[in-house]
Design a protein around this motif. Structure first.
Motif, PDB file in Angstrom:
ATOM      1  N   ILE A 149      54.672  35.440  34.600  1.00  0.00           N
ATOM      2  CA  ILE A 149      54.548  35.588  33.144  1.00  0.00           C
ATOM      3  C   ILE A 149      55.015  34.325  32.426  1.00  0.00           C
ATOM      4  CG2 ILE A 149      54.657  38.101  33.009  1.00  0.00           C
ATOM      5  CD1 ILE A 149      57.676  37.776  32.289  1.00  0.00           C
ATOM      6  N   GLY A 150      54.303  34.010  31.338  1.00  0.00           N
ATOM      7  CA  GLY A 150      54.645  32.834  30.543  1.00  0.00           C
ATOM      8  C   GLY A 150      53.964  31.559  31.006  1.00  0.00           C
ATOM      9  N   GLU A 151      53.296  31.618  32.172  1.00  0.00           N
ATOM     10  CA  GLU A 151      52.555  30.442  32.655  1.00  0.00           C
ATOM     11  C   GLU A 151      51.194  30.376  31.966  1.00  0.00           C
ATOM     12  OE1 GLU A 151      52.975  28.993  37.184  1.00  0.00           O
ATOM     13  OE2 GLU A 151      52.526  31.124  36.986  1.00  0.00           O
ATOM     14  N   TRP A 152      50.773  29.163  31.636  1.00  0.00           N
ATOM     15  CA  TRP A 152      49.411  28.981  31.132  1.00  0.00           C
ATOM     16  C   TRP A 152      48.441  28.920  32.295  1.00  0.00           C
ATOM     17  CZ3 TRP A 152      47.662  29.017  26.157  1.00  0.00           C
ATOM     18  CH2 TRP A 152      48.610  28.899  25.137  1.00  0.00           C
ATOM     19  N   VAL A 153      47.297  29.558  32.124  1.00  0.00           N
ATOM     20  CA  VAL A 153      46.216  29.356  33.085  1.00  0.00           C
ATOM     21  C   VAL A 153      45.017  28.792  32.327  1.00  0.00           C
ATOM     22  CG1 VAL A 153      46.955  31.198  34.636  1.00  0.00           C
ATOM     23  CG2 VAL A 153      45.336  31.722  32.826  1.00  0.00           C
ATOM     24  N   ASN A 154      44.206  28.048  33.036  1.00  0.00           N
ATOM     25  CA  ASN A 154      42.967  27.499  32.486  1.00  0.00           C
ATOM     26  C   ASN A 154      41.833  28.124  33.257  1.00  0.00           C
ATOM     27  OD1 ASN A 154      42.142  25.565  30.496  1.00  0.00           O
ATOM     28  ND2 ASN A 154      43.925  24.376  31.188  1.00  0.00           N
ATOM     29  N   LEU A 155      41.062  28.973  32.586  1.00  0.00           N
ATOM     30  CA  LEU A 155      40.030  29.746  33.284  1.00  0.00           C
ATOM     31  C   LEU A 155      38.678  29.061  33.218  1.00  0.00           C
ATOM     32  CD1 LEU A 155      40.761  33.295  31.801  1.00  0.00           C
ATOM     33  CD2 LEU A 155      41.188  32.589  34.165  1.00  0.00           C
ATOM     34  N   SER A 156      37.970  29.134  34.337  1.00  0.00           N
ATOM     35  CA  SER A 156      36.566  28.697  34.348  1.00  0.00           C
ATOM     36  C   SER A 156      35.772  29.671  35.198  1.00  0.00           C
ATOM     37  CB  SER A 156      36.435  27.288  34.919  1.00  0.00           C
ATOM     38  OG  SER A 156      37.035  26.361  34.045  1.00  0.00           O
ATOM     39  N   GLY A 157      34.598  30.046  34.709  1.00  0.00           N
ATOM     40  CA  GLY A 157      33.748  30.953  35.477  1.00  0.00           C
ATOM     41  C   GLY A 157      33.217  32.095  34.623  1.00  0.00           C
ATOM     42  N   PRO A 158      32.576  33.074  35.290  1.00  0.00           N
ATOM     43  CA  PRO A 158      31.908  34.151  34.545  1.00  0.00           C
ATOM     44  C   PRO A 158      32.855  35.294  34.158  1.00  0.00           C
ATOM     45  CG  PRO A 158      31.460  34.354  36.890  1.00  0.00           C
ATOM     46  CD  PRO A 158      32.307  33.130  36.731  1.00  0.00           C
ATOM     47  N   LEU A 159      32.591  35.852  32.974  1.00  0.00           N
ATOM     48  CA  LEU A 159      33.344  36.996  32.449  1.00  0.00           C
ATOM     49  C   LEU A 159      32.365  37.960  31.793  1.00  0.00           C
ATOM     50  CD1 LEU A 159      36.167  35.267  30.337  1.00  0.00           C
ATOM     51  CD2 LEU A 159      36.598  36.831  32.231  1.00  0.00           C
ATOM     52  N   TYR A 160      32.789  39.191  31.657  1.00  0.00           N
ATOM     53  CA  TYR A 160      32.091  40.110  30.753  1.00  0.00           C
ATOM     54  C   TYR A 160      32.932  40.289  29.503  1.00  0.00           C
ATOM     55  CZ  TYR A 160      28.703  41.719  34.245  1.00  0.00           C
ATOM     56  OH  TYR A 160      27.679  41.790  35.153  1.00  0.00           O
ATOM     57  N   THR A 161      32.281  40.370  28.348  1.00  0.00           N
ATOM     58  CA  THR A 161      32.991  40.761  27.136  1.00  0.00           C
ATOM     59  C   THR A 161      32.777  42.248  26.924  1.00  0.00           C
ATOM     60  OG1 THR A 161      31.193  40.584  25.507  1.00  0.00           O
ATOM     61  CG2 THR A 161      32.328  38.540  26.122  1.00  0.00           C
ATOM     62  N   ALA A 162      33.762  42.904  26.355  1.00  0.00           N
ATOM     63  CA  ALA A 162      33.611  44.313  25.965  1.00  0.00           C
ATOM     64  C   ALA A 162      34.750  44.658  25.029  1.00  0.00           C
ATOM     65  CB  ALA A 162      33.643  45.223  27.191  1.00  0.00           C
ATOM     66  N   ARG A 163      34.519  45.606  24.157  1.00  0.00           N
ATOM     67  CA  ARG A 163      35.575  46.116  23.290  1.00  0.00           C
ATOM     68  C   ARG A 163      35.284  47.581  22.977  1.00  0.00           C
ATOM     69  NH1 ARG A 163      36.483  43.728  17.797  1.00  0.00           N
ATOM     70  NH2 ARG A 163      36.741  45.916  17.293  1.00  0.00           N
ATOM     71  N   ASP A 164      35.899  48.080  21.927  1.00  0.00           N
ATOM     72  CA  ASP A 164      35.941  49.519  21.671  1.00  0.00           C
ATOM     73  C   ASP A 164      34.662  50.295  22.004  1.00  0.00           C
ATOM     74  OD1 ASP A 164      38.533  49.657  19.398  1.00  0.00           O
ATOM     75  OD2 ASP A 164      37.535  47.771  19.783  1.00  0.00           O
ATOM     76  N   ALA A 165      33.568  49.963  21.316  1.00  0.00           N
ATOM     77  CA  ALA A 165      32.376  50.817  21.398  1.00  0.00           C
ATOM     78  C   ALA A 165      31.746  50.780  22.791  1.00  0.00           C
ATOM     79  CB  ALA A 165      31.360  50.397  20.335  1.00  0.00           C
TER      80      ALA A 165
END
Lengths: 279, 184
Positions: free
Chosen positions: B20-36
């Motif tokens: 916890i508290g470490e920064w990460v730098n992300l690269s690659g595929p993700l899905y977005t999603a939220r409430d609905a």
């Protein structure tokens, strides 16, 4: 009577909304820079630096400061000697709709709280009208994000709770809710009025320039005390831990029933998109 | 700031060492999603049906972006409040989600569930919509186009910074981080 064309209102409201989503307010920028100097946590400082960098990027006018372009709240002061040619309500809603299209704002309004269909154009804005003496016409505009609005609270305290009870309620509300509201937050407190007007006072308190104290010396002192206590909670920027949890506390008060002490806390995020139009 | 470079999908060995508290730098595929969208996915999973996207080993970014400028694939795209997604999280984790990115704290019972299953929670900086929008490429609707900003997008991120908020050793940044600065 002074006459104002509805179309002039639409143009002015749309222009103000289009500006406020891309240009950080000078008072907010200054408060974030001061917070950066005062913040004791390295992670907190990094968060604040990222927010200032974000504001710099948004100022190019392509990407809004925040993707939550919010529910639009309008406070309209209309002089009783002003006549609007056309529909005032339609003029205001059209301004919101036009800004949404032109600035590619996110559609963030559900038509129905339970069925949740998106209205597709950010209308209806919430509009509060107030009739004032003379020929003035003013619209104060706020784009209110959902995360910080959800962190807002209200209570009907006993009159005997007094200043200490009010301060405890506000500080405890922030303790429980601020980490989800994009800290460093801006706190509006409504004191007095009735069950329905205390939250309205809290929202109006958010319209005040950051760092400007209440005119009443007692309230001004209470604002400073509450802000100091909030910044001792340790929540910090983004809730990652730190010494700056809020940038300001503003209190608005009004007369109330002899049996009541209504208090409401309206939380705004650091994006704090507030603008004003005068015609 | 020093950062750990992480490639998506997450490698479970790389995740083990994060704190916890470490920064990460992300690269690659993700899905977005939220409430609905999460409500719909959750309801399908509850009925034992397959959701329209395969969640196994994937990370979800809680976000609803603004519309893109001409020639771009996404607009502003900062994180939304993670706590609101808690009702959906247990079934999403059952479906194999390996990490989530959002903002703000998660409740203790959800944090415990993340740690038990080895799921990573990363906190992005809330309100940095323009900044994060510039770290996202190739956004395309993956499901529920009718939901507009709440549709599921398949996106690619590059050099996307976030902070480890829940690690696999029992750490919760939103609990631990404030302690050193709490005076009331």
């Amino acid at each position: 009577m002074r006459s104002i064309a509805a179309s002039d209102i639409t143009v002015a409201v749309a222009a103000a909304i289009m500006e406020m989503h891309f240009q950080i307010r000078p008072d907010v920028k200054a408060a974030l820079q001061t917070a950066l100097e005062q913040e004791g946590s390295p992670l907190g400082r990094q968060a604040l630096e990222l927010l200032l960098q974000n504001a710099q990027m948004a100022s190019a006018g392509v990407l809004p400061l925040c993707q939550d372009t919010g529910l639009t709240i309008l406070f309209v002061d209309i002089g009783q000697e002003v006549a609007v040619e056309g529909s005032l309500e339609e003029a205001l809603q059209t301004g919101v709709r036009q800004a949404t299209v032109k600035s590619r704002l996110r559609h963030s309004v559900s038509a129905d709280p339970l069925k949740r269909m998106n209205t597709g154009d950010n209308t209806p804005a919430v509009i509060h009208y107030q009739v004032v003496p003379g020929k003035a016409f003013r619209v104060q505009i706020m784009a209110k994000g959902g995360g910080c609005e959800n962190a807002s609270t209200q209570a009907m305290l006993l009159p005997s709770a007094g200043e200490a009870g009010v301060a405890d309620f506000v500080v405890n509300s922030v303790r429980l809710n601020a980490a989800t509201a994009c800290p460093p937050v801006i706190i509006g407190v409504g004191l007095g009025g009735s069950f329905d007007t205390a939250p309205l006072l809290a929202k109006k308190a958010l319209l005040r320039t950051i760092g400007e104290s209440a005119a009443d010396p007692g309230l001004s002192k209470l604002e400073k005390e509450i802000l100091a206590r909030i910044n001792r909670l340790g929540i910090g920027p983004q809730g990652w831990g730190g010494s700056i949890t809020a940038l300001s506390v503003a209190i608005e008060a009004a007369p109330c029933h002899i049996a009541s002490l209504p208090v409401a806390v309206n939380v705004d995020c650091h994006s704090h998109r507030v603008a004003e139009v005068k015609l | 700031m020093s950062s750990v470079w992480l490639t998506l999908p997450l490698d479970s060995a790389a995740v083990q060492n994060l704190r916890i508290g470490e920064w990460v730098n992300l690269s690659g595929p993700l899905y977005t999603a939220r409430d609905a969208a999460l409500q719909r996915i959750h309801d399908l999973l509850l009925e034992g049906k397959q959701p329209p996207i395969d969640l196994k080993g994937r990370c979800i970014y809680f976000v609803g972006p603004t519309p893109p400028a001409p020639g771009e694939s996404v607009g502003s795209a900062g994180p939304t409040t993670s706590r609101r997604m808690e009702p959906f999280l247990p079934l999403l984790l059952d479906a194999g989600v390996s990490g989530v990115i959002g903002k703000g704290p998660l409740s203790g019972h959800i944090v415990a569930e993340f740690q038990r299953r080895g799921v990573l929670y990363l906190s992005a900086a809330g309100g940095a919509g323009a900044y994060y929008g510039s770290k996202i490429y190739g956004a395309a609707v993956a499901a529920y186009e009718d939901l507009g900003p709440e549709a599921v997008y398949s996106i690619k991120v590059e050099n996307f910074p976030a902070v480890v908020a829940v690690d696999l050793k029992g750490g919760d940044l939103f609990e631990e981080g404030p302690k050193a600065y709490r005076k009331e």
